[in-house]
Design a protein around this motif. Structure first.
Motif, PDB file in Angstrom:
ATOM      1  N   GLY A  74      -1.286   2.675   9.634  1.00  0.00           N
ATOM      2  CA  GLY A  74      -2.111   1.745  10.385  1.00  0.00           C
ATOM      3  C   GLY A  74      -2.896   0.837   9.469  1.00  0.00           C
ATOM      4  N   LEU A  75      -3.747   0.044  10.077  1.00  0.00           N
ATOM      5  CA  LEU A  75      -4.605  -0.878   9.336  1.00  0.00           C
ATOM      6  C   LEU A  75      -6.059  -0.528   9.628  1.00  0.00           C
ATOM      7  CD1 LEU A  75      -2.755  -4.213  10.159  1.00  0.00           C
ATOM      8  CD2 LEU A  75      -2.586  -2.871   8.051  1.00  0.00           C
ATOM      9  N   GLN A  76      -6.871  -0.554   8.574  1.00  0.00           N
ATOM     10  CA  GLN A  76      -8.287  -0.280   8.726  1.00  0.00           C
ATOM     11  C   GLN A  76      -9.033  -1.010   7.618  1.00  0.00           C
ATOM     12  OE1 GLN A  76      -9.264   3.868   8.914  1.00  0.00           O
ATOM     13  NE2 GLN A  76     -11.462   3.497   8.769  1.00  0.00           N
ATOM     14  N   LEU A  77      -9.974  -1.840   7.994  1.00  0.00           N
ATOM     15  CA  LEU A  77     -10.731  -2.617   7.016  1.00  0.00           C
ATOM     16  C   LEU A  77     -11.770  -1.737   6.329  1.00  0.00           C
ATOM     17  CD1 LEU A  77     -11.313  -5.400   5.773  1.00  0.00           C
ATOM     18  CD2 LEU A  77     -12.988  -5.747   7.609  1.00  0.00           C
ATOM     19  N   ALA A  84      -9.535   2.775  -7.666  1.00  0.00           N
ATOM     20  CA  ALA A  84      -8.525   3.379  -6.802  1.00  0.00           C
ATOM     21  C   ALA A  84      -9.028   4.715  -6.262  1.00  0.00           C
ATOM     22  CB  ALA A  84      -7.232   3.575  -7.580  1.00  0.00           C
ATOM     23  N   PHE A  85      -8.684   5.006  -5.044  1.00  0.00           N
ATOM     24  CA  PHE A  85      -9.056   6.241  -4.372  1.00  0.00           C
ATOM     25  C   PHE A  85     -10.573   6.375  -4.243  1.00  0.00           C
ATOM     26  CE2 PHE A  85      -5.103   7.139  -6.782  1.00  0.00           C
ATOM     27  CZ  PHE A  85      -4.247   7.083  -5.703  1.00  0.00           C
ATOM     28  N   SER A  86     -11.278   5.227  -4.241  1.00  0.00           N
ATOM     29  CA  SER A  86     -12.729   5.157  -4.083  1.00  0.00           C
ATOM     30  C   SER A  86     -13.490   5.935  -5.151  1.00  0.00           C
ATOM     31  CB  SER A  86     -13.142   5.657  -2.689  1.00  0.00           C
ATOM     32  OG  SER A  86     -12.616   4.800  -1.706  1.00  0.00           O
ATOM     33  N   MET A  87     -12.891   6.078  -6.317  1.00  0.00           N
ATOM     34  CA  MET A  87     -13.592   6.727  -7.420  1.00  0.00           C
ATOM     35  C   MET A  87     -14.459   5.688  -8.140  1.00  0.00           C
ATOM     36  SD  MET A  87     -10.744   9.299  -9.051  1.00  0.00           S
ATOM     37  CE  MET A  87      -9.718   7.975  -9.620  1.00  0.00           C
ATOM     38  N   GLY A  88     -15.514   6.148  -8.755  1.00  0.00           N
ATOM     39  CA  GLY A  88     -16.363   5.273  -9.556  1.00  0.00           C
ATOM     40  C   GLY A  88     -17.129   4.257  -8.745  1.00  0.00           C
ATOM     41  N   THR A  89     -17.593   4.642  -7.557  1.00  0.00           N
ATOM     42  CA  THR A  89     -18.268   3.685  -6.685  1.00  0.00           C
ATOM     43  C   THR A  89     -19.583   3.175  -7.268  1.00  0.00           C
ATOM     44  OG1 THR A  89     -19.258   5.512  -5.454  1.00  0.00           O
ATOM     45  CG2 THR A  89     -17.228   4.567  -4.568  1.00  0.00           C
ATOM     46  N   SER A  90     -20.166   3.900  -8.212  1.00  0.00           N
ATOM     47  CA  SER A  90     -21.423   3.434  -8.807  1.00  0.00           C
ATOM     48  C   SER A  90     -21.186   2.653 -10.099  1.00  0.00           C
ATOM     49  CB  SER A  90     -22.363   4.617  -9.056  1.00  0.00           C
ATOM     50  OG  SER A  90     -21.747   5.564  -9.888  1.00  0.00           O
ATOM     51  N   MET A 151      -7.000  -2.276   3.253  1.00  0.00           N
ATOM     52  CA  MET A 151      -6.631  -2.291   4.669  1.00  0.00           C
ATOM     53  C   MET A 151      -5.450  -1.409   5.069  1.00  0.00           C
ATOM     54  SD  MET A 151      -4.950  -4.724   2.913  1.00  0.00           S
ATOM     55  CE  MET A 151      -6.242  -5.881   2.670  1.00  0.00           C
ATOM     56  N   PHE A 152      -4.599  -0.997   4.143  1.00  0.00           N
ATOM     57  CA  PHE A 152      -3.419  -0.203   4.518  1.00  0.00           C
ATOM     58  C   PHE A 152      -3.799   1.270   4.555  1.00  0.00           C
ATOM     59  CE2 PHE A 152      -1.397  -3.877   2.220  1.00  0.00           C
ATOM     60  CZ  PHE A 152      -0.987  -4.522   3.363  1.00  0.00           C
ATOM     61  N   ALA A 153      -3.516   1.928   5.685  1.00  0.00           N
ATOM     62  CA  ALA A 153      -3.987   3.294   5.882  1.00  0.00           C
ATOM     63  C   ALA A 153      -2.864   4.237   6.287  1.00  0.00           C
ATOM     64  CB  ALA A 153      -5.081   3.305   6.945  1.00  0.00           C
ATOM     65  N   PHE A 157      -4.729   9.878   2.994  1.00  0.00           N
ATOM     66  CA  PHE A 157      -4.486   9.114   1.771  1.00  0.00           C
ATOM     67  C   PHE A 157      -5.502   7.988   1.718  1.00  0.00           C
ATOM     68  CE2 PHE A 157      -2.192   6.206  -1.058  1.00  0.00           C
ATOM     69  CZ  PHE A 157      -1.751   7.104  -2.026  1.00  0.00           C
ATOM     70  N   PRO A 158      -6.012   7.639   0.537  1.00  0.00           N
ATOM     71  CA  PRO A 158      -6.993   6.555   0.458  1.00  0.00           C
ATOM     72  C   PRO A 158      -6.417   5.228   0.962  1.00  0.00           C
ATOM     73  CG  PRO A 158      -6.916   7.785  -1.583  1.00  0.00           C
ATOM     74  CD  PRO A 158      -5.763   8.265  -0.748  1.00  0.00           C
ATOM     75  N   ILE A 159      -7.277   4.416   1.560  1.00  0.00           N
ATOM     76  CA  ILE A 159      -6.875   3.098   2.054  1.00  0.00           C
ATOM     77  C   ILE A 159      -6.710   2.177   0.852  1.00  0.00           C
ATOM     78  CG2 ILE A 159      -7.564   1.180   3.541  1.00  0.00           C
ATOM     79  CD1 ILE A 159      -9.049   3.300   5.249  1.00  0.00           C
ATOM     80  N   PHE A 160      -5.683   1.304   0.883  1.00  0.00           N
ATOM     81  CA  PHE A 160      -5.358   0.481  -0.285  1.00  0.00           C
ATOM     82  C   PHE A 160      -4.979  -0.929   0.142  1.00  0.00           C
ATOM     83  CE2 PHE A 160      -1.662   2.743   1.191  1.00  0.00           C
ATOM     84  CZ  PHE A 160      -0.622   1.834   1.114  1.00  0.00           C
ATOM     85  N   ASN A 161      -4.641  -1.782  -0.848  1.00  0.00           N
ATOM     86  CA  ASN A 161      -4.323  -3.186  -0.571  1.00  0.00           C
ATOM     87  C   ASN A 161      -3.090  -3.620  -1.366  1.00  0.00           C
ATOM     88  OD1 ASN A 161      -5.165  -3.887  -3.236  1.00  0.00           O
ATOM     89  ND2 ASN A 161      -7.271  -4.007  -2.544  1.00  0.00           N
TER      90      ASN A 161
END
Length: 193
Positions: A74-77, A84-90, A151-153, A157-161
């Motif tokens: 699916g798609l999710q914004l 990648a994989f939402s690591m290192g957000t800070s 956006m790709f879900a 699995f982490p969402i990616f582009n």
């Protein structure tokens, strides 16, 4: 006194290791073809990445997950401040600096490429790095701190582009070329064994 290895012993004798004018012309032609492929593909992929991100913002803002293939895809914004994989957000600012350095290195390497497969791999790498770097430099919350648009879900699995896909394709090409022993200039590494 003996001549250096591969050097001619007399001025009238051609050096067997120096390339002929035809060889030089072919090498320049191969380099120009690889550079054209590299830049064309990279620009198209960067444009595709940015277009898909703008489309996702326009169509998915305020929406939840939009199922395209049942629960499977699916798609999710998502606005991702990390890697990648939402690591290192800070570490968003550091990620922007690393991406800028990676961009410079890939562009520098592109001028050494004489292999079509390497040109494709490096163009995908440049597109992926630059696609996400553009987000870090231009999107909210500000320059160098911008969040990457994903956006790709898939489930679990982490969402990616598109840029993330490009980076993974590049990694695959680089691994294949390394395993095959093909250098950037298209020559094969010789085993010393």
């Amino acid at each position: 006194m003996q001549a250096a290895r591969g050097a001619s012993l007399s001025p009238s004798e051609p050096n067997p290791q120096s390339p002929s004018p035809d060889d030089l012309k072919q090498a320049r032609s191969r380099r120009n073809r690889c550079l054209a492929l590299f830049w064309t593909l990279a620009v198209v992929l960067i444009a595709l990445d940015q277009w898909v991100k703008e489309l996702a913002i326009a169509k998915l803002t305020g929406e939840g997950r939009v199922e395209l293939v049942g629960d499977w895809f699916g798609l999710q914004l998502v606005r991702n401040p990390g890697a990648a994989f939402s690591m290192g957000t800070s570490f968003t600012e550091l990620l922007a600096v690393v991406a800028a350095i990676a961009t410079i290195v890939v562009v520098w390497l592109s001028f050494k490429v004489r292999s079509t497969f390497w040109a494709v791999g490096l163009s995908f790498l440049l597109a992926g790095v630059v696609g996400n770097l553009i987000d870090r430099l231009t999107r909210e919350p500000g320059f160098g701190r911008g969040h990457v648009i994903d956006m790709f879900a898939f489930p679990n699995f982490p969402i990616f582009n598109v840029a993330d896909i490009c980076i993974n394709v590049a990694a695959g090409v680089i691994i294949v070329q390394a395993v095959r022993g093909i250098r950037l200039d298209g020559t094969r590494e010789e085993n010393d064994d």
